[in-house]
Structures are given as structure tokens and as C-alpha cells.
Design an enzyme around this catalytic site. Structure first.
Site, PDB file in Angstrom:
ATOM      1  N   CYS A  24       0.835  -1.196   0.000  1.00  0.00           N
ATOM      2  CA  CYS A  24       0.000   0.000   0.000  1.00  0.00           C
ATOM      3  C   CYS A  24       0.874   1.252   0.000  1.00  0.00           C
ATOM      4  CB  CYS A  24      -0.911  -0.009   1.235  1.00  0.00           C
ATOM      5  SG  CYS A  24      -1.842   1.515   1.419  1.00  0.00           S
ATOM      6  N   CYS A  44      -0.419   4.108   2.214  1.00  0.00           N
ATOM      7  CA  CYS A  44      -0.199   3.894   3.652  1.00  0.00           C
ATOM      8  C   CYS A  44       1.271   4.095   4.038  1.00  0.00           C
ATOM      9  CB  CYS A  44      -0.567   2.470   4.068  1.00  0.00           C
ATOM     10  SG  CYS A  44      -2.060   1.826   3.358  1.00  0.00           S
ATOM     11  N   ASP A  45       2.189   3.642   3.196  1.00  0.00           N
ATOM     12  CA  ASP A  45       3.579   3.511   3.646  1.00  0.00           C
ATOM     13  C   ASP A  45       4.610   4.365   2.909  1.00  0.00           C
ATOM     14  OD1 ASP A  45       2.754   1.662   5.528  1.00  0.00           O
ATOM     15  OD2 ASP A  45       2.997  -0.033   4.177  1.00  0.00           O
TER      16      ASP A  45
END
Ligand code: NAP
Length: 315
Positions: A135, A138-139
Site C-alpha cells: 500500500c 499507507c507507507d
């Protein structure tokens, strides 16, 4: 238990939420069960350029989903934040057993979608969250100014690789063939991005490091040659993001009598009927040729209309 809903919708991605909207508007008593955040795969998609009407600069998967969720609420859908453990789909009343509670309904719309397919190399599990991610939204920020590799060659891999260039110093797409599967419009943007590089005909065979990801072995599938990449000494680590397709979330439907194909996708007719009366499947979990937000939403609308007909006796 107690209440018997007209319809329980499993999953609050675009398919489930569109089904909720149409079921709510048809005044069906509707429960949507979602185990985590709404949106499914587009909850982690930074840019949506191909949903009709999604043209505003800065619009993302989560902002589109937030509006879909609000629309469902407006039309009276009930919500449960719960995880499905098992389902009984046969008979006039369907039972959905979750971790917190058990729910019942006359019909069920399955909209449980799919999850990222693992890269399948040695060390992948060990370095998940320590360099390996699925992701970018997200990261990506963990890799500010670092080097990042993206595995895959489809829309997701190339879109997410471009997103990662906003953070990483250099992003290299590792693809098993010598041409991308991604849409031409996406490729055109990618080839213009000067932080984006491509490693063709290559697969990752091993990930390694001391607690964090520092080493990767890549195999050239044409020559068989193995190359090892090590993290820059100053960086201490690099990132590997996997975007090589999806696996359907259909494990809980095994042994329920629901028909599935060899990969776990659910076949339906054009009106989203599965082989079990009163059970419908929508979105990425279906056997279909195009898995997009727009097709998931269309499936959801069709299924809810069919539920209305089933409950109100015209089917
Ligand atoms: P996809 O289109 O199925 O592409 C998967 C990619 O991973 C392919 O390039 C494939 O290689 C590669 N791959 C598969 N298994 C592999 C393995 N074991 N090792 C290495 N590489 C492997 O999947 P996706 O990109 O996740 O997209 C899924 C769906 O969502 C598609 O319908 C896509 O259009 C849609 N989507 C759309 C957007 C957008 O329009 N903005 C963004 C994301 C996703 P080959 O090419 O060699 O088969």
C-alpha cells in the site's frame, strides 16, 4: 439476533456501498457489515482518474468512498463493524455469524472483494512492515528520500510507483515481461517521470536483511542471471512494494454450496445471481472481465434491484 433484515451486504467497498444505496432507496431494511475501513482496495488508492465524474484535482479513493458511505447513511442503511466468521446461505433465511454478533436476512449480497497477491519470494513474510508493503498510500512516507522497488506491471503497479516518486529518491518497477500491462494513458505519464525506472524480464526471488529489508535478489527470467541489490550504506534500507494482482476474499464461502471457480471467484449471471436463491455477488469477487470502481458500483446497483424484486415477490 432477532431482527431479520431484507438484505445483508458483506463488504463496504464500491460494490457493497452502491448496493446499500440502491437497497436503501428501495426502502429495504439493509445491514452493511465491514470489518475495517470502508472502501476496500480504493481506500488505499491515491488517485482515481477513471470513475465517471471524478475529475476534481486532488480527489482520491477515500474521498470518493466517503461520499458513497454518506449516501448509504442518508438512505437508512444500518452498519456493523464486525468480521464474518461463517455464513449459512441456503434456505429462506440466511445467517451471518460474525465475531461480535450473529445477523440474519432474507438475502445476502457478497461484496467482499479481493486482497493483494503476495509476491511469493523467499523472505517476503519476514520483512512485511519492515520494508515490504502492498500500500503506497499507507507507507510511502516511510521511504522519504530512500530507494524503492515496485513489483508488477499493471495499472496498480504503475500508478502506485508514480505516487511513490513523490517521496522516494528513486523508484524502479520490476516487471516479469518486457512491456507493461498498464493502460496506455498511465504508461505515458510513467515514462515521462524522471524518478521512475524499469527493470524488465525480472522477478524477485529473495528478500533479506538484518531486522529490516536491506538486500534483494532478482532473477532475469530470460537469461537466468541472478543479481543482488543492497541498500545504500547511508540509507540502511530500501522498500519493496508488491502490486501483482489480487486474490478473492472468498474463503468463508467454501463448503456453503456457493459455486466458485478454481481461483475462488464467484460466477453470477448478468443480474448478479449466484447459484443460491437470494444470494448475489458484486464487484471484484465476481468472475468478470473488468474489475474497476465503476463496474463494482454497477454490479451493486443491479444486485439491490434484484433483491427488491426477490423480496417483493416479482421474481
Ligand atoms: P493486474 O492488472 O492483474 O496486473 C498484475 C500485474 O502483476 C501484471 O503486470 C502481471 O504480469 C504481474 N504479475 C502477476 N503475477 C505475478 C507474479 N507472480 N510475479 C510477478 N508479476 C506478476 O492487477 P492490478 O494492477 O492490481 O489491477 C487490478 C485491476 O484493478 C485491473 O482491472 C486494473 O485495471 C484495476 N486498477 C485500475 C487502476 C486505475 O485505473 N487507476 C488502478 C489500480 C488498479 P503480466 O502482465 O506479465 O501478466
Amino acid at each position: 439476533m432477532g431482527k431479520i433484515y431484507d438484505v445483508i451486504i458483506l463488504g463496504a467497498g464500491p460494490g457493497g456501498l452502491a448496493a446499500g444505496l440502491y437497497a436503501g432507496r428501495a426502502r429495504l431494511s439493509t445491514l452493511i457489515i465491514e470489518k475495517s475501513q470502508d472502501g476496500g482496495q480504493i481506500a488505499i488508492t491515491d488517485s482515481i482518474e477513471n470513475y465517471p465524474g471524478q475529475v476534481l484535482e486532488g480527489e482520491s479513493g477515500p474521498s470518493l468512498i466517503a461520499r458513497m458511505t454518506k449516501q448509504c447513511e442518508k438512505f437508512g442503511c444500518e452498519r456493523a463493524a464486525d468480521t464474518v466468521k461463517s455464513v449459512e446461505l441456503q434456505g429462506d433465511i440466511k445467517t451471518v455469524t460474525c465475531v461480535k454478533e450473529t445477523y440474519q436476512a432474507k438475502t445476502v449480497i457478497i461484496a467482499t472483494g479481493a486482497y493483494p497477491r503476495p509476491i511469493g519470494c523467499k523472505g517476503e513474510q519476514e520483512f512485511m512492515g519492515k520494508g515490504v508493503s502492498y500500500c503506497a498510500t499507507c507507507d510511502a512516507n516511510f521511504f522519504e528520500d530512500l530507494e524503492v522497488f515496485v513489483v508488477g506491471g499493471g495499472d496498480a503497479a504503475v500508478e502506485e510507483a508514480m505516487y511513490l516518486t513523490k517521496y522516494a529518491r528513486k523508484v524502479t518497477v520490476i516487471h516479469r515481461r518486457n512491456e507493461l500491462r498498464a493502460a496506455k494513458s498511465i504508461q505515458e505519464r510513467a515514462f515521462k517521470n524522471d524518478k521512475l525506472f524499469f527493470m524488465w524480464d525480472s522477478v524477485v526471488v529473495e528478500l533479506d536483511g538484518d531486522e529490516i529489508l536491506q538486500k534483494m535478489t532478482v532473477k532475469n527470467v530470460k537469461t537466468g542471471e541472478l543479481t543482488t541489490y543492497e541498500a545504500d550504506e547511508d540509507d540502511g534500507l530500501f522498500g519493496v512494494f508488491g502490486f501483482i494482482g489480487r486474490v478473492p476474499n472468498s474463503e468463508i464461502f467454501k463448503d456453503t454450496g456457493l459455486e466458485m471457480d478454481a481461483a475462488g471467484y464467484i460466477p453470477t449471471d448478468a443480474d448478479m445471481h449466484t447459484n443460491i436463491p437470494g444470494v448475489y455477488a458484486v464487484g471484484d469477487i465476481r468472475v468478470k472481465s473488468l474489475r474497476q470502481v465503476v463496474t463494482a458500483a454497477a454490479d451493486g446497483a443491479i444486485a439491490a434491484v434484484q433483491v427488491d424484486k426477490y423480496i417483493n415477490g416479482s421474481l
